[in-house]
Motif scaffolding. Structure first.
Motif, mmCIF file in Angstrom:
data_model
loop_
_atom_site.group_PDB
_atom_site.id
_atom_site.type_symbol
_atom_site.label_atom_id
_atom_site.label_comp_id
_atom_site.label_asym_id
_atom_site.label_seq_id
_atom_site.Cartn_x
_atom_site.Cartn_y
_atom_site.Cartn_z
ATOM 1 N N ASP A 1 0.859 -1.177 0.000
ATOM 2 C CA ASP A 1 0.000 0.000 0.000
ATOM 3 C C ASP A 1 0.899 1.231 0.000
ATOM 4 O O ASP A 1 1.259 1.749 1.049
ATOM 5 C CB ASP A 1 -0.935 0.000 1.210
ATOM 6 C CG ASP A 1 -1.935 1.142 1.184
ATOM 7 O OD1 ASP A 1 -2.173 1.721 0.100
ATOM 8 O OD2 ASP A 1 -2.479 1.465 2.257
ATOM 9 N N GLN A 2 1.272 1.658 -1.191
ATOM 10 C CA GLN A 2 2.213 2.767 -1.353
ATOM 11 C C GLN A 2 1.587 4.068 -0.876
ATOM 12 O O GLN A 2 0.440 4.346 -1.226
ATOM 13 C CB GLN A 2 2.607 2.889 -2.822
ATOM 14 C CG GLN A 2 3.680 3.888 -3.091
ATOM 15 C CD GLN A 2 4.065 3.927 -4.564
ATOM 16 O OE1 GLN A 2 3.293 3.524 -5.424
ATOM 17 N NE2 GLN A 2 5.243 4.410 -4.837
ATOM 18 N N PRO A 3 2.256 4.895 -0.111
ATOM 19 C CA PRO A 3 3.592 4.753 0.474
ATOM 20 C C PRO A 3 3.590 4.312 1.932
ATOM 21 O O PRO A 3 4.542 4.549 2.656
ATOM 22 C CB PRO A 3 4.146 6.161 0.366
ATOM 23 C CG PRO A 3 2.948 7.022 0.696
ATOM 24 C CD PRO A 3 1.758 6.268 0.094
ATOM 25 N N GLY A 4 2.519 3.675 2.373
ATOM 26 C CA GLY A 4 2.380 3.354 3.795
ATOM 27 C C GLY A 4 3.076 2.111 4.284
ATOM 28 O O GLY A 4 3.676 2.114 5.352
ATOM 29 N N TYR A 5 3.023 1.024 3.499
ATOM 30 C CA TYR A 5 3.658 -0.202 3.964
ATOM 31 C C TYR A 5 3.750 -1.222 2.838
ATOM 32 O O TYR A 5 3.050 -1.139 1.829
ATOM 33 C CB TYR A 5 2.891 -0.828 5.148
ATOM 34 C CG TYR A 5 1.574 -1.461 4.759
ATOM 35 C CD1 TYR A 5 1.500 -2.810 4.425
ATOM 36 C CD2 TYR A 5 0.408 -0.707 4.705
ATOM 37 C CE1 TYR A 5 0.300 -3.390 4.060
ATOM 38 C CE2 TYR A 5 -0.799 -1.287 4.338
ATOM 39 C CZ TYR A 5 -0.844 -2.620 4.016
ATOM 40 O OH TYR A 5 -2.031 -3.197 3.647
ATOM 41 N N PHE A 6 4.636 -2.181 3.059
ATOM 42 C CA PHE A 6 4.651 -3.401 2.256
ATOM 43 C C PHE A 6 5.172 -4.521 3.136
ATOM 44 O O PHE A 6 5.760 -4.287 4.190
ATOM 45 C CB PHE A 6 5.465 -3.248 0.961
ATOM 46 C CG PHE A 6 6.949 -3.106 1.135
ATOM 47 C CD1 PHE A 6 7.791 -4.206 1.155
ATOM 48 C CD2 PHE A 6 7.526 -1.845 1.253
ATOM 49 C CE1 PHE A 6 9.168 -4.072 1.291
ATOM 50 C CE2 PHE A 6 8.898 -1.695 1.388
ATOM 51 C CZ PHE A 6 9.716 -2.808 1.411
ATOM 52 N N VAL A 7 4.895 -5.743 2.705
ATOM 53 C CA VAL A 7 5.322 -6.924 3.448
ATOM 54 C C VAL A 7 6.059 -7.852 2.502
ATOM 55 O O VAL A 7 5.618 -8.063 1.371
ATOM 56 C CB VAL A 7 4.103 -7.674 4.051
ATOM 57 C CG1 VAL A 7 4.526 -8.989 4.690
ATOM 58 C CG2 VAL A 7 3.366 -6.783 5.053
ATOM 59 N N ASP A 8 7.189 -8.372 2.965
ATOM 60 C CA ASP A 8 7.819 -9.462 2.229
ATOM 61 C C ASP A 8 7.835 -10.692 3.126
ATOM 62 O O ASP A 8 8.064 -10.597 4.321
ATOM 63 C CB ASP A 8 9.219 -9.092 1.713
ATOM 64 C CG ASP A 8 10.238 -8.850 2.801
ATOM 65 O OD1 ASP A 8 10.883 -9.821 3.229
ATOM 66 O OD2 ASP A 8 10.403 -7.685 3.214
ATOM 67 N N GLU A 9 7.534 -11.835 2.495
ATOM 68 C CA GLU A 9 7.474 -13.099 3.220
ATOM 69 C C GLU A 9 8.278 -14.156 2.467
ATOM 70 O O GLU A 9 8.279 -14.176 1.236
ATOM 71 C CB GLU A 9 6.033 -13.589 3.336
ATOM 72 C CG GLU A 9 5.163 -12.716 4.192
ATOM 73 C CD GLU A 9 3.803 -13.328 4.432
ATOM 74 O OE1 GLU A 9 3.724 -14.306 5.209
ATOM 75 O OE2 GLU A 9 2.830 -12.832 3.840
ATOM 76 N N GLN A 10 8.926 -15.026 3.223
ATOM 77 C CA GLN A 10 9.669 -16.117 2.608
ATOM 78 C C GLN A 10 8.706 -17.091 1.948
ATOM 79 O O GLN A 10 7.720 -17.506 2.537
ATOM 80 C CB GLN A 10 10.490 -16.842 3.665
ATOM 81 C CG GLN A 10 11.217 -18.062 3.124
ATOM 82 C CD GLN A 10 11.952 -18.816 4.203
ATOM 83 O OE1 GLN A 10 13.007 -18.409 4.612
ATOM 84 N NE2 GLN A 10 11.363 -19.918 4.661
ATOM 85 N N VAL A 11 9.012 -17.442 0.703
ATOM 86 C CA VAL A 11 8.299 -18.485 -0.027
ATOM 87 C C VAL A 11 9.044 -19.806 0.150
ATOM 88 O O VAL A 11 8.451 -20.859 0.343
ATOM 89 C CB VAL A 11 8.170 -18.118 -1.528
ATOM 90 C CG1 VAL A 11 7.555 -19.241 -2.329
ATOM 91 C CG2 VAL A 11 7.386 -16.827 -1.690
#
Length: 155
Positions: A74-84
């Protein structure tokens, strides 16, 4: 499951810090000490929702591979990265960006992780990972801060 939060103040607008934080080249440069490089998926430029990248790095003298996906954005509020796939039983990294003062940003990283191998993994978490992982994120964030603040006049 271990978790921690790192808060970094950056004297640059949230939009700028958000974009820099999603840049594969900036990430690789910030992790030069562990020879981290993107070797699969998106290997250059900015990541976006649904993008996958495979990283190769050396930590604790061992070569690791980890594939992660941008699972929220949700630019510019947050992002999430998760291990696949990769070395962790679980890796979840939420990046939050809030305006601070005049053209500043509070960058907050919330990380949850779990080592594999049951009881042996929990020992590794206690003895090494609980200290190593926050240090790694602080190094990364200081590099992002440096890039975001140093290039403001170049725009």
């Amino acid at each position: 499951m271990p978790s921690f939060e790192i808060v970094t103040h950056v004297m640059a607008p949230p939009e700028r810090v958000f974009d820099i934080s999603l840049n594969v080249d900036v990430h690789a440069a910030s992790m030069a000490g562990s020879s981290e490089e993107a070797i699969g998926g998106v290997t250059a430029g900015n990541l976006k929702m649904g993008d996958i990248v495979t990283w190769r790095a050396r930590h604790f003298g061992i070569r690791w591979r980890m594939t992660s996906m941008i699972s929220a954005y949700d630019q510019p509020g947050y992002f999430v990265d998760e291990q696949v796939s990769g070395p962790f039983k679980r890796w979840y990294h939420a990046h939050h960006f809030r305006p601070y003062g005049h053209d500043g940003t509070v960058m907050s990283d919330v990380i949850e992780f779990a080592a594999p191998l049951g009881p042996l993994g929990r020992i590794a978490e206690m003895l090494a990972l609980r200290h190593y992982m926050p240090k790694l994120i602080r190094v990364r964030n200081q590099y992002i801060k440096q890039v975001a603040e140093a290039n403001l006049t170049a725009d």
